[in-house]
Design an enzyme around this catalytic site. Structure first.
Site, mmCIF file in Angstrom:
data_model
loop_
_atom_site.group_PDB
_atom_site.id
_atom_site.type_symbol
_atom_site.label_atom_id
_atom_site.label_comp_id
_atom_site.label_asym_id
_atom_site.label_seq_id
_atom_site.Cartn_x
_atom_site.Cartn_y
_atom_site.Cartn_z
ATOM 1 N N GLY A 46 15.668 -12.457 40.147
ATOM 2 C CA GLY A 46 17.065 -12.845 40.235
ATOM 3 C C GLY A 46 17.877 -12.057 39.233
ATOM 4 O O GLY A 46 17.347 -11.595 38.223
ATOM 5 N N GLN A 51 25.029 -10.382 33.763
ATOM 6 C CA GLN A 51 23.954 -9.571 33.165
ATOM 7 C C GLN A 51 24.204 -8.069 33.292
ATOM 8 O O GLN A 51 23.563 -7.280 32.598
ATOM 9 C CB GLN A 51 22.603 -9.909 33.811
ATOM 10 C CG GLN A 51 22.116 -11.309 33.479
ATOM 11 C CD GLN A 51 20.758 -11.552 34.084
ATOM 12 O OE1 GLN A 51 20.645 -11.965 35.234
ATOM 13 N NE2 GLN A 51 19.719 -11.276 33.323
ATOM 14 N N CYS A 100 13.649 -13.575 31.452
ATOM 15 C CA CYS A 100 14.996 -13.140 31.808
ATOM 16 C C CYS A 100 15.118 -11.652 31.507
ATOM 17 O O CYS A 100 14.694 -11.204 30.444
ATOM 18 C CB CYS A 100 16.011 -13.939 30.986
ATOM 19 S SG CYS A 100 17.718 -13.520 31.358
ATOM 20 N N LEU A 101 15.681 -10.891 32.444
ATOM 21 C CA LEU A 101 15.834 -9.448 32.228
ATOM 22 C C LEU A 101 16.726 -9.157 31.023
ATOM 23 O O LEU A 101 16.630 -8.089 30.433
ATOM 24 C CB LEU A 101 16.407 -8.779 33.487
ATOM 25 C CG LEU A 101 15.492 -8.770 34.722
ATOM 26 C CD1 LEU A 101 16.224 -8.185 35.928
ATOM 27 C CD2 LEU A 101 14.216 -7.978 34.462
ATOM 28 N N HIS A 142 18.179 -20.996 37.159
ATOM 29 C CA HIS A 142 18.246 -20.027 36.056
ATOM 30 C C HIS A 142 19.450 -19.095 36.235
ATOM 31 O O HIS A 142 20.213 -18.871 35.289
ATOM 32 C CB HIS A 142 16.930 -19.234 35.999
ATOM 33 C CG HIS A 142 16.901 -18.161 34.966
ATOM 34 N ND1 HIS A 142 16.073 -18.206 33.870
ATOM 35 C CD2 HIS A 142 17.603 -16.998 34.867
ATOM 36 C CE1 HIS A 142 16.278 -17.116 33.131
ATOM 37 N NE2 HIS A 142 17.188 -16.357 33.717
ATOM 38 N N GLU A 143 19.635 -18.582 37.450
ATOM 39 C CA GLU A 143 20.739 -17.643 37.698
ATOM 40 C C GLU A 143 22.087 -18.355 37.636
ATOM 41 O O GLU A 143 23.065 -17.802 37.141
ATOM 42 C CB GLU A 143 20.570 -16.937 39.054
ATOM 43 C CG GLU A 143 19.307 -16.099 39.182
ATOM 44 C CD GLU A 143 19.073 -15.165 38.011
ATOM 45 O OE1 GLU A 143 20.050 -14.620 37.449
ATOM 46 O OE2 GLU A 143 17.904 -14.983 37.623
ATOM 47 N N HIS A 146 23.418 -18.574 34.267
ATOM 48 C CA HIS A 146 24.036 -17.336 33.768
ATOM 49 C C HIS A 146 25.543 -17.323 34.029
ATOM 50 O O HIS A 146 26.308 -16.865 33.182
ATOM 51 C CB HIS A 146 23.419 -16.104 34.427
ATOM 52 C CG HIS A 146 22.178 -15.613 33.749
ATOM 53 N ND1 HIS A 146 22.147 -15.261 32.419
ATOM 54 C CD2 HIS A 146 20.931 -15.386 34.214
ATOM 55 C CE1 HIS A 146 20.919 -14.846 32.102
ATOM 56 N NE2 HIS A 146 20.159 -14.921 33.170
HETATM 57 NI NI NI Z 1 18.125 -14.488 33.341
#
Ligand code: NI
Length: 191
Positions: A46, A51, A100-101, A142-143, A146
């Site tokens: 995701g 991000q 998480c990226l 999670h997304e 963000h």
């Molecule tokens: Ni993340």
């Protein structure tokens, strides 16, 4: 399509409540394509617009590889969520490891409710409403966090956070290694 650099956890854009997207545009379609390419390049499941530095209520997921074992009937391959609204449903709370990226090198167990109801627009601005559970629900929660300015490490207790401090410092200074482009950039050691 282009691979965009991913901003890391101390960037203020990750702490903003992102803005609704009023209408479709060529620019938005390109952004969505770039986000998918950036997500796949980072081997993520995701990616949310903040991000890549855009404070917009938009995220993309591809949870298919993880959900196919749970439920063969459903395809949770590439899905685009525009202006999503997530409602947590009364359900069992489950602990799962998340990463998480924007926080490379960190994986921690987070407890969240299993079931959610999501209303959103797809990339054609068609409205959808669906109940999700299991892995895909986890990815969506999670997304969604963000675009609300929340990171998964916010759920950790102060003890776990203290243990993470040195790793987070590396991410903060751009010293953390990742196989995909990050902001701030890692100082080029040689050449
Ligand atoms: Ni993340």
């Amino acid at each position: 399509m282009s691979i965009l650099p991913i901003v890391t956890y101390n960037d203020s854009v990750l702490r903003e409540k992102a803005k609704d997207i009023p209408e479709n545009s060529d620019q938005l379609q390109k952004l969505i394509d770039d986000m998918f390419e950036t997500m796949y390049n980072g081997q993520g499941v995701g990616l949310a617009a903040p991000q890549i530095g855009e404070s917009l209520r938009l995220f993309v997921i591809d949870a298919d590889a993880f959900t196919s074992e749970e439920d063969d009937e459903k395809d949770y391959g590439p899905i685009t969520f525009i202006n999503p609204v997530v409602k947590l449903l009364e359900s069992e709370k489950i602990a799962m490891d998340e990463g998480c990226l924007s926080i490379p090198g960190v994986r921690e167990s987070v407890t969240r409710p299993d079931k959610i109801e999501v209303t959103w627009l797809d990339r054609e601005f068609k409205e959808h409403k669906e109940v999700f559970s299991g892995w895909v629900s986890r990815v969506i929660q999670h997304e969604y966090d963000h675009i609300e300015g929340v990171l998964f490490i916010d759920y950790l207790g102060s003890f776990r956070k203290r243990l993470l401090r040195s790793k987070l410092n590396l991410v903060e200074t751009g010293a953390m290694e990742a196989d995909y482009p990050l902001l701030p950039k890692k100082e080029a050691a040689a050449k």
